[in-house]
Scaffold this motif. Structure first.
Motif, PDB file in Angstrom:
ATOM      1  N   ARG A  89      -7.663  -7.590 -51.116  1.00  0.00           N
ATOM      2  CA  ARG A  89      -7.379  -7.329 -49.708  1.00  0.00           C
ATOM      3  C   ARG A  89      -7.211  -5.846 -49.483  1.00  0.00           C
ATOM      4  O   ARG A  89      -6.643  -5.145 -50.313  1.00  0.00           O
ATOM      5  N   ILE A  90      -7.718  -5.390 -48.336  1.00  0.00           N
ATOM      6  CA  ILE A  90      -7.578  -3.993 -47.932  1.00  0.00           C
ATOM      7  C   ILE A  90      -7.151  -4.014 -46.483  1.00  0.00           C
ATOM      8  O   ILE A  90      -7.755  -4.702 -45.671  1.00  0.00           O
ATOM      9  N   VAL A  91      -6.122  -3.246 -46.158  1.00  0.00           N
ATOM     10  CA  VAL A  91      -5.618  -3.220 -44.797  1.00  0.00           C
ATOM     11  C   VAL A  91      -5.764  -1.808 -44.255  1.00  0.00           C
ATOM     12  O   VAL A  91      -5.290  -0.853 -44.864  1.00  0.00           O
ATOM     13  N   PHE A  92      -6.456  -1.701 -43.111  1.00  0.00           N
ATOM     14  CA  PHE A  92      -6.527  -0.427 -42.395  1.00  0.00           C
ATOM     15  C   PHE A  92      -5.547  -0.499 -41.244  1.00  0.00           C
ATOM     16  O   PHE A  92      -5.703  -1.333 -40.351  1.00  0.00           O
ATOM     17  N   ALA A  93      -4.569   0.380 -41.265  1.00  0.00           N
ATOM     18  CA  ALA A  93      -3.581   0.366 -40.197  1.00  0.00           C
ATOM     19  C   ALA A  93      -4.197   0.953 -38.934  1.00  0.00           C
ATOM     20  O   ALA A  93      -5.106   1.774 -39.012  1.00  0.00           O
ATOM     21  N   PRO A  94      -3.694   0.568 -37.752  1.00  0.00           N
ATOM     22  CA  PRO A  94      -4.253   1.125 -36.530  1.00  0.00           C
ATOM     23  C   PRO A  94      -3.886   2.592 -36.398  1.00  0.00           C
ATOM     24  O   PRO A  94      -2.712   2.945 -36.308  1.00  0.00           O
ATOM     25  N   GLY A  95      -4.884   3.454 -36.393  1.00  0.00           N
ATOM     26  CA  GLY A  95      -4.670   4.889 -36.286  1.00  0.00           C
ATOM     27  C   GLY A  95      -3.965   5.417 -37.511  1.00  0.00           C
ATOM     28  O   GLY A  95      -2.908   4.966 -37.844  1.00  0.00           O
ATOM     29  N   GLY A  96      -4.513   6.353 -38.229  1.00  0.00           N
ATOM     30  CA  GLY A  96      -3.833   6.884 -39.396  1.00  0.00           C
ATOM     31  C   GLY A  96      -4.204   6.155 -40.667  1.00  0.00           C
ATOM     32  O   GLY A  96      -4.817   5.097 -40.634  1.00  0.00           O
ATOM     33  N   ASP A  97      -3.836   6.739 -41.784  1.00  0.00           N
ATOM     34  CA  ASP A  97      -4.216   6.215 -43.092  1.00  0.00           C
ATOM     35  C   ASP A  97      -2.998   5.678 -43.825  1.00  0.00           C
ATOM     36  O   ASP A  97      -2.766   5.986 -44.985  1.00  0.00           O
TER      37      ASP A  97
ATOM     38  N   LYS B  92      -0.423  -4.807 -49.345  1.00  0.00           N
ATOM     39  CA  LYS B  92      -1.468  -5.787 -49.671  1.00  0.00           C
ATOM     40  C   LYS B  92      -2.663  -5.166 -50.367  1.00  0.00           C
ATOM     41  O   LYS B  92      -3.464  -5.872 -50.974  1.00  0.00           O
TER      42      LYS B  92
END
Lengths: 389, 112
Positions: A270-278, A283
């Motif tokens: 699993r890879i999670v990209f947060a909204p705006g920003g790194d 996870k």
């Protein structure tokens, strides 16, 4: 009349510098008139030859009557003479206007019609297109082959076959297909032989050793031999068994599996990209590995031990072992950890074989020790051996 | 198709119209919207009956994109680069590899 007027304009430009040679008297009269006017201004000009109305009409009717424009010069001469005379100017203008408004009695544009007829050729002409349906109906009734389609064709062929006019069409179709694809009928070996023979005979003809007729006869004989050989080959060939095809179909190959040998490992991460920003998310490090236990090639005892060690990670329904790792911060490290765990589990499972052997041996020893007769015989044997030594 | 990328997109604003540009040729499933409702008192002291209500609406969308194993790195790069601001992506990547047979045989034999 328009054509006449246009021709008049053209010829009027021509006639003044160079009058037509067909009328010599007019040529003599024109320069005479001009010279007279130029030389003597005081003297009155002599009256020119006047063309009466009847004569002009006769010439015009002659022009209309004849198809070609043979009578045009005479008409133009008459008009010019009348203009020069200046007597009938008013009446001539009226006459021209009158004739212009009248339609011509018979105009045959032979040039255009001939061109059109040569370009387009039609069997029939439909004058009234609103009755096209009636026309088609008549045609269908009268002409049997009009508006042919597949159904009609099939019915006709069926009739012909029933009446005996046509034989079996399948053979004919097969023959035509063979003629179309004649290259595929012969095997390559026979083709090569025929080609070699042909070239040989051709060379002999060129050298002059053989005459073309004799070479042709020899080639014919060779062809007959090849045909018989080909038939023998065809008879010798056995058709392929149906079992082979069914066996081929039974093999199920998964195209999704990667190439190579060995058990298939199914990975999930699993890879999670947060909204705006790194922002990093926990996870991101978790990795899951699934493998089919049957593919590992374990023995019965090893398999049982594996199940005991693994517990709930093994899904007996799917025969699937799932290993999860989120020990390290980075995903790739966790993937390595999963593989390491898998190897360790497999090695540990294989220890069961040795344990099973040891257990079996211990059991047998215990049973033998319990037997008194066996123990006595053993003691006696050992004593004899010691004495002998 | 050896690999599969499953994406769960969450955002406060609807992103249905922008997904095509970022993730083309993907199967889409709209997931139900989730709401969190909050009721708070307006006044810090008394006036208990005076309240104010807030809610958070989270819109979700599920996308499935198929790929080859060797394409995963590129697709991940472009997803990371072209992602929509204001939307959270949760990717679940599934792919297959093969276990080395020699190492497996070594493990089996060493166990014995």
């Amino acid at each position: 009349m328009r054509r006449l007027v246009t021709h008049l304009h053209r010829l009027s430009h021509r006639a003044i510098p160079s009058p037509p040679p067909s009328r010599p008297p007019t040529t003599t009269s024109l320069p005479f008139l001009l010279s007279r006017r130029l030389l003597s201004d005081d003297a009155a000009p002599p009256p020119a030859a006047d063309v009466p109305n009847k004569e002009l009409k006769r010439r015009l009717e002659t022009y209309y009557g004849v198809d070609d424009e043979a009578e045009l010069p005479s008409v133009t001469e008459a008009v010019l003479e009348r203009k020069l005379a200046d007597v009938h100017s008013e009446t001539d203008d009226e006459l021209i206007e009158e004739l212009r408004s009248k339609p011509l009695p018979e105009v045959r544009d032979r040039d255009f019609e001939s061109d059109f007829e040569e370009m387009h050729d039609t069997d029939e002409e439909l004058d009234n297109l609103y009755n096209a349906r009636q026309y088609v109906e008549k045609k269908i009734k009268s002409d049997e082959f009009f508006n042919m389609d597949d159904d009609k064709w099939n019915k006709m062929i069926k009739k012909a076959v029933d009446n005996g006019h046509l034989g079996n069409m399948n053979e004919c179709e097969n023959i035509l297909e063979d003629m179309l694809h004649w290259d595929k009928l012969l095997p390559d070996e026979i083709k090569k032989k025929v080609e070699a023979k042909f070239n040989e005979l051709g060379d002999m003809c060129e050298k002059g050793e053989l005459e073309p007729e004799q070479a042709y006869e020899l080639f014919k004989e060779f062809e007959d031999k090849m045909v018989s050989e080909c038939t023998e080959l065809m008879e010798a060939e056995n058709p392929t068994d149906v079992d082979e095809f069914s066996k081929m179909e039974n093999k199920s190959v998964k195209l999704d599996d990667p190439p190579g040998e060995g058990p298939v490992l199914r990975w999930e991460s699993r890879i999670v990209f947060a909204p705006g920003g790194d922002a990093w998310h926990p996870k991101n490090r978790k990795v899951k590995l699934s493998v089919t236990v049957k593919e590992l090639g374990l023995s019965r005892h090893a398999f049982r031990r594996l199940r005991e060690v693994v517990g709930n990670r093994y899904n007996s329904g799917k025969d699937e072992l799932t290993i999860t790792s989120e020990r390290f911060e980075h995903r790739e490290e966790n993937r390595k950890d999963c593989l390491r765990t898998l190897y360790a589990v497999v090695e540990d499972a294989n220890k069961a074989n040795k344990l099973a052997d040891d257990a079996r041996n211990a059991y047998v020893k215990n049973r033998l020790k319990a037997n008194a007769q066996f123990m006595e015989r053993l003691k006696v044997k050992t004593q004899k051996l010691r004495v002998a030594a | 198709m050896a690999a599969k990328i499953r994406i769960v997109m969450k955002s406060f604003m609807s992103q249905a119209n922008k997904v095509e540009g970022v993730i083309p040729y993907a199967q889409k499933v709209g997931l139900p919207e989730s709401r969190s409702l909050y009721t708070v008192l307006r006044s810090p002291h008394i006036d208990k009956k005076s309240r104010e209500q807030f809610s958070m609406h989270v819109k979700k969308q599920f996308l499935v994109q198929k790929a080859e194993t060797h394409e995963l790195q590129k697709k991940l790069f472009w997803l990371k680069r072209l992602r929509l601001l204001g939307a959270q992506y949760e990717l679940q990547i599934s792919f297959k590899t093969r276990l080395d047979k020699k190492l497996l045989q070594a493990a089996l034999s060493s166990g014995c």
